[in-house]
Design a protein around this motif. Structure first.
Motif, PDB file in Angstrom:
ATOM      1  N   ARG A  76       0.841  -1.195   0.000  1.00 38.26           N
ATOM      2  CA  ARG A  76       0.000   0.000   0.000  1.00 38.26           C
ATOM      3  C   ARG A  76       0.878   1.248   0.000  1.00 38.26           C
ATOM      4  N   ILE A  77       0.296   2.348  -0.494  1.00 38.40           N
ATOM      5  CA  ILE A  77       0.974   3.644  -0.532  1.00 38.40           C
ATOM      6  C   ILE A  77       0.820   4.293   0.835  1.00 38.40           C
ATOM      7  N   VAL A  78       1.946   4.628   1.458  1.00 37.70           N
ATOM      8  CA  VAL A  78       1.881   5.292   2.749  1.00 37.70           C
ATOM      9  C   VAL A  78       2.585   6.638   2.670  1.00 37.70           C
ATOM     10  N   VAL A  79       2.191   7.506   3.589  1.00 36.93           N
ATOM     11  CA  VAL A  79       2.792   8.830   3.689  1.00 36.93           C
ATOM     12  C   VAL A  79       3.883   8.759   4.742  1.00 36.93           C
ATOM     13  N   HIS A 122       1.356  17.686  -4.050  1.00 31.37           N
ATOM     14  CA  HIS A 122       2.762  17.566  -4.433  1.00 31.37           C
ATOM     15  C   HIS A 122       3.337  16.275  -3.855  1.00 31.37           C
ATOM     16  N   PHE A 123       3.757  15.373  -4.742  1.00 31.78           N
ATOM     17  CA  PHE A 123       4.355  14.113  -4.315  1.00 31.78           C
ATOM     18  C   PHE A 123       5.870  14.236  -4.264  1.00 31.78           C
ATOM     19  N   ASP A 124       6.447  13.830  -3.145  1.00 28.58           N
ATOM     20  CA  ASP A 124       7.891  13.655  -3.000  1.00 28.58           C
ATOM     21  C   ASP A 124       8.105  12.179  -2.696  1.00 28.58           C
ATOM     22  N   PHE A 125       8.495  11.419  -3.713  1.00 26.18           N
ATOM     23  CA  PHE A 125       8.665   9.976  -3.562  1.00 26.18           C
ATOM     24  C   PHE A 125       9.963   9.673  -2.831  1.00 26.18           C
ATOM     25  N   LYS A 126       9.872   8.889  -1.763  1.00 28.04           N
ATOM     26  CA  LYS A 126      11.048   8.466  -1.022  1.00 28.04           C
ATOM     27  C   LYS A 126      11.710   7.259  -1.654  1.00 28.04           C
ATOM     28  N   SER A 127      10.980   6.588  -2.533  1.00 29.09           N
ATOM     29  CA  SER A 127      11.534   5.492  -3.326  1.00 29.09           C
ATOM     30  C   SER A 127      10.725   5.417  -4.613  1.00 29.09           C
ATOM     31  N   THR A 128      11.273   4.748  -5.596  1.00 29.35           N
ATOM     32  CA  THR A 128      10.602   4.741  -6.905  1.00 29.35           C
ATOM     33  C   THR A 128      10.434   3.322  -7.448  1.00 29.35           C
ATOM     34  N   GLU A 129      10.175   2.356  -6.571  1.00 31.28           N
ATOM     35  CA  GLU A 129       9.940   1.006  -7.057  1.00 31.28           C
ATOM     36  C   GLU A 129       8.639   0.961  -7.867  1.00 31.28           C
ATOM     37  N   SER A 130       8.629   0.051  -8.815  1.00 31.62           N
ATOM     38  CA  SER A 130       7.507  -0.022  -9.753  1.00 31.62           C
ATOM     39  C   SER A 130       6.148  -0.201  -9.079  1.00 31.62           C
ATOM     40  N   PRO A 131       6.005  -1.067  -8.079  1.00 35.26           N
ATOM     41  CA  PRO A 131       4.677  -1.213  -7.458  1.00 35.26           C
ATOM     42  C   PRO A 131       4.143   0.089  -6.870  1.00 35.26           C
ATOM     43  N   LEU A 132       5.007   0.881  -6.269  1.00 36.14           N
ATOM     44  CA  LEU A 132       4.579   2.157  -5.701  1.00 36.14           C
ATOM     45  C   LEU A 132       4.109   3.106  -6.800  1.00 36.14           C
ATOM     46  N   HIS A 134       3.107   2.511  -9.886  1.00 37.96           N
ATOM     47  CA  HIS A 134       1.886   2.058 -10.553  1.00 37.96           C
ATOM     48  C   HIS A 134       0.666   2.166  -9.628  1.00 37.96           C
ATOM     49  N   ALA A 135       0.880   1.946  -8.341  1.00 35.25           N
ATOM     50  CA  ALA A 135      -0.238   2.082  -7.399  1.00 35.25           C
ATOM     51  C   ALA A 135      -0.700   3.535  -7.317  1.00 35.25           C
ATOM     52  N   VAL A 136       0.246   4.470  -7.347  1.00 31.77           N
ATOM     53  CA  VAL A 136      -0.118   5.890  -7.331  1.00 31.77           C
ATOM     54  C   VAL A 136      -0.883   6.253  -8.599  1.00 31.77           C
ATOM     55  N   VAL A 180       6.753   5.803 -15.920  1.00 30.24           N
ATOM     56  CA  VAL A 180       5.412   5.291 -15.596  1.00 30.24           C
ATOM     57  C   VAL A 180       4.336   6.321 -15.876  1.00 30.24           C
ATOM     58  N   PHE A 181       4.586   7.540 -15.417  1.00 26.32           N
ATOM     59  CA  PHE A 181       3.542   8.560 -15.462  1.00 26.32           C
ATOM     60  C   PHE A 181       3.395   9.238 -16.820  1.00 26.32           C
ATOM     61  N   PHE A 182       4.389   9.036 -17.698  1.00 30.16           N
ATOM     62  CA  PHE A 182       4.306   9.648 -19.027  1.00 30.16           C
ATOM     63  C   PHE A 182       4.540   8.638 -20.144  1.00 30.16           C
ATOM     64  N   ASN A 183       5.686   7.950 -20.094  1.00 27.92           N
ATOM     65  CA  ASN A 183       6.029   7.064 -21.207  1.00 27.92           C
ATOM     66  C   ASN A 183       5.022   5.943 -21.400  1.00 27.92           C
ATOM     67  N   GLU A 184       4.479   5.418 -20.322  1.00 23.33           N
ATOM     68  CA  GLU A 184       3.534   4.306 -20.433  1.00 23.33           C
ATOM     69  C   GLU A 184       2.119   4.754 -20.817  1.00 23.33           C
ATOM     70  N   VAL A 185       1.888   6.045 -20.807  1.00 21.20           N
ATOM     71  CA  VAL A 185       0.570   6.559 -21.195  1.00 21.20           C
ATOM     72  C   VAL A 185       0.497   6.606 -22.720  1.00 21.20           C
ATOM     73  N   PRO A 186      -0.513   6.038 -23.315  1.00 19.15           N
ATOM     74  CA  PRO A 186      -0.604   6.074 -24.782  1.00 19.15           C
ATOM     75  C   PRO A 186      -0.915   7.484 -25.283  1.00 19.15           C
ATOM     76  N   VAL A 187      -0.479   7.774 -26.496  1.00 18.60           N
ATOM     77  CA  VAL A 187      -0.834   9.051 -27.118  1.00 18.60           C
ATOM     78  C   VAL A 187      -2.358   9.152 -27.176  1.00 18.60           C
ATOM     79  N   GLY A 188      -2.868  10.274 -26.739  1.00 14.84           N
ATOM     80  CA  GLY A 188      -4.313  10.450 -26.657  1.00 14.84           C
ATOM     81  C   GLY A 188      -4.869  10.148 -25.281  1.00 14.84           C
ATOM     82  N   GLY A 189      -4.071   9.435 -24.447  1.00 15.34           N
ATOM     83  CA  GLY A 189      -4.474   9.211 -23.070  1.00 15.34           C
ATOM     84  C   GLY A 189      -4.291  10.482 -22.257  1.00 15.34           C
ATOM     85  N   ARG A 190      -4.727  10.454 -21.025  1.00 15.55           N
ATOM     86  CA  ARG A 190      -4.677  11.661 -20.206  1.00 15.55           C
ATOM     87  C   ARG A 190      -3.593  11.546 -19.132  1.00 15.55           C
ATOM     88  N   LEU A 191      -2.750  12.580 -19.051  1.00 22.62           N
ATOM     89  CA  LEU A 191      -1.737  12.669 -18.011  1.00 22.62           C
ATOM     90  C   LEU A 191      -2.409  13.079 -16.710  1.00 22.62           C
TER      91      LEU A 191
END
Length: 338
Positions: A76-79, A122-132, A134-136, A180-191
């Motif tokens: 789970r995503i925690v603060v 405003h997100f400040d990620f303390k780590s950038t593992e893929s599950p985190l 993608h969950a965000v 994750v937040f940009f490259n994996e989004v298809p053209v025409g999808g929403r950021l």
């Protein structure tokens, strides 16, 4: 005839590349940025209420980490201020989204879009593992009516207009996040969220050289590339203004003020919002879990820098002293016109 030429102008503008719509955020005027707006070890849980109590728009910084249950493996995503989590930390869902639900639902019902976004998350990620990451991304997808978005264009340097909603989500400059937040989004999808620019610093510099460079380099040396559809803001420590940062700062000087204005003006000319972190000023006995890293040592030292940042038009002025900065912002409006 006038209507005809007006129509041609509108058509030409529609065909030209979009520039960053800086006025979308508070008419390109300063916003209070509530730094580290979450509990530490169960303490200071009222920070989000204090920040929201200062008025709107307001930026709420949430440091994010990943907790995976050792028994079930469910995460789970925690603060959290730390990447290493215990499981006792509040979830992003509960601490932020559940708390602001009444505010956002009222904003949607009122439909006063001129005031949106009310909250910058405003997100400040303390780590950038893929599950985190993608969950965000998936969590933001649960709130399509809440979240400001923009269509992904085929050309990253073609900025699409944002569809403004009550919350604008921003994150920082990590390339893993962009994947994750940009490259994996298809053209025409929403950021669903927008990253910050990379500050250009030679990695071969020593620490001493780096400290001097970021405080003295021309703004266009630190930031030379225009915004992309994903990267729309520029995040800076105060060390870019005063060499050595908070603990080395002396009296606020005209040269400091010119440096601050030069950085802000350059960012805005390029089409970026700009943030500076963090301006605190308090005596040791007044500390409320803020730590000393960003402390100028006195209210007066912070006050002159808060006022200078407001006058310069800094978009996100970060502080741990939410109420104090809010009072200053009410009495010292930015010099930039609407």
């Amino acid at each position: 005839m006038l209507r005809f030429f007006f129509g041609l102008l509108v058509f030409a503008l529609a065909l030209s590349p979009q520039s960053a719509p800086l006025d979308v955020l508070n008419h390109n005027r300063p916003v209070l940025d509530a730094h580290n707006c979450y509990p530490y070890g169960g303490r200071w849980a009222d920070r989000i209420d204090r920040a929201l109590g200062t008025g709107y728009p307001v930026a709420i910084e949430q440091d994010l980490a990943w907790y995976a249950d050792s028994g079930t493996g469910v995460g789970r995503i925690v603060v959290s201020h730390e990447a290493k989590t215990k499981g006792s930390e509040p979830t992003l869902q509960k601490y932020f989204f559940d708390r602001v639900r009444p505010i956002v639902e009222k904003a949607l019902a009122d439909n006063d879009r001129s005031r949106w976004p009310l909250i910058v998350l405003h997100f400040d990620f303390k780590s950038t593992e893929s599950p985190l990451l993608h969950a965000v991304w998936n969590l933001l997808g649960e709130y399509p009516d809440w979240i400001t978005t923009a269509v992904k264009t085929a050309n990253p340097h073609e900025l699409s207009p944002v569809e403004v909603r009550p919350i604008l989500v921003i994150t920082e400059d990590s390339d893993a996040q962009e994947a994750v937040f940009f490259n994996e989004v298809p053209v025409g999808g929403r950021l669903r969220l927008f990253g910050s620019a990379h500050t250009i610093i030679d990695p071969n510099l020593t620490r001493k050289q780096r400290i001097h460079y970021i405080a003295t380099a021309a703004p266009d040396q630190l930031l030379s590339t225009p915004p992309t559809n994903y990267r729309r803001w520029w995040n800076n420590s105060w060390w870019e203004v005063e060499e050595g940062g908070q603990h080395q700062a002396g009296e606020w000087t005209p040269a400091n003020d010119r440096r601050l204005h030069a950085l802000v003006d350059h960012a805005h000319r390029m089409g970026y919002w700009i943030r500076f972190y963090t301006i605190d000023g308090f005596a040791k006995e007044d500390e409320r879990g803020w730590g000393n890293d960003y402390n100028f040592g006195s209210r007066e030292a912070a006050l002159v820098r808060w006022k200078a940042s407001i006058q310069a038009g800094v978009n996100f002025i970060a502080t741990d002293q939410y109420e104090a900065l809010a009072e200053v912002m009410k009495s010292a409006p930015a010099s930039k016109p609407l």
